[in-house]
Write an enzyme that holds these catalytic residues in place. Structure first.
Site, PDB file in Angstrom:
ATOM      1  N   SER A  35       0.791  -1.225   0.000  1.00 42.96           N
ATOM      2  CA  SER A  35       0.000   0.000   0.000  1.00 42.96           C
ATOM      3  C   SER A  35       0.828   1.284   0.000  1.00 42.96           C
ATOM      4  O   SER A  35       0.313   2.341  -0.319  1.00 42.96           O
ATOM      5  CB  SER A  35      -0.962   0.017   1.198  1.00 42.96           C
ATOM      6  OG  SER A  35      -0.260   0.199   2.406  1.00 42.96           O
ATOM      7  N   LYS A  71       0.922   4.413   6.739  1.00 41.95           N
ATOM      8  CA  LYS A  71       0.168   5.231   5.781  1.00 41.95           C
ATOM      9  C   LYS A  71       0.684   6.666   5.819  1.00 41.95           C
ATOM     10  O   LYS A  71       1.530   7.026   6.628  1.00 41.95           O
ATOM     11  CB  LYS A  71      -1.330   5.237   6.124  1.00 41.95           C
ATOM     12  CG  LYS A  71      -1.985   3.874   6.191  1.00 41.95           C
ATOM     13  CD  LYS A  71      -2.079   3.191   4.855  1.00 41.95           C
ATOM     14  CE  LYS A  71      -2.713   1.807   5.005  1.00 41.95           C
ATOM     15  NZ  LYS A  71      -2.572   0.998   3.822  1.00 41.95           N
TER      16      LYS A  71
END
Length: 195
Positions: A35, A71
């Site tokens: 990700s 993230k």
């Protein structure tokens, strides 16, 4: 006792400081998944500073249920953020996300088919996407107002990232700290340039 302190004192002091700093100042984390490609790769090991002030576009580690995720902070508490065909607007001002340039260019070229050659599911997700950043329904235009005390986190590889678009915003208490340093693999040893 004097001999013990003379021989072991410095070592014990160092170990005590190391353990205390690990508890209160830093932690190490392993990147799990794709990700954050291409900024951070699956399997990389990172140092995270727990006491860092969190700013927009910092790469952070957050607690999601029983796992730690890596993230990028896109929305700060109270922000209104919008995406319209891959253009980010924060509180009414267009903001560039230069860290996405490589993958956005690959998306424009062949919808990331060459980039995702290692994973058929990723290729299918990219082929069905109408933009690099969409919401969970595939809309290329969407907005969110981040609640006070919360953060809106996205992965850099927007096609495959499970992030705030799917699981919602993250409370300040869920943010473990800011990623500052990569120590594995040794070939990529060094600070993380997150902006």
């Amino acid at each position: 006792m004097k001999n013990f302190i003379k021989e072991w004192g410095l070592f014990l002091l160092f170990m005590s400081l190391f353990i205390l700093s690990y508890i209160f100042v830093w932690v190490n984390v392993k990147v799990d998944g794709h990700s954050m490609d291409p900024t951070l790769a699956d399997g990389e090991r990172l140092f995270v500073v727990k006491v860092a002030k969190i700013d927009r576009f910092d790469i952070v580690v957050a607690q999601e249920d029983d796992k730690k995720i890596v993230k990028r902070v896109i929305g700060m508490p109270g922000d209104t953020i919008s995406y319209d065909n891959d253009v980010l607007t924060v509180n009414g001002e267009v903001v560039e996300e230069t860290y996405l340039n490589t993958y956005k260019a690959a998306f424009a070229k062949d919808k990331l088919q060459a980039t995702y050659s290692y994973n058929k599911l990723f290729q299918e997700l990219a082929m069905s996407a109408n933009a690099f950043t969409t919401d969970t329904q595939g809309n290329t235009s969407f907005s969110i107002t981040v609640p006070e005390g919360q953060y809106f986190l996205l992965g850099d590889d927007r096609i495959v990232s499970q992030d705030s678009r799917a699981v919602g915003t993250f409370a300040a208490d869920d943010i473990i700290g800011e990623v500052k340093f990569r120590f594995w693999p040794l070939a990529d040893f060094g600070t993380i340039h997150d902006k």
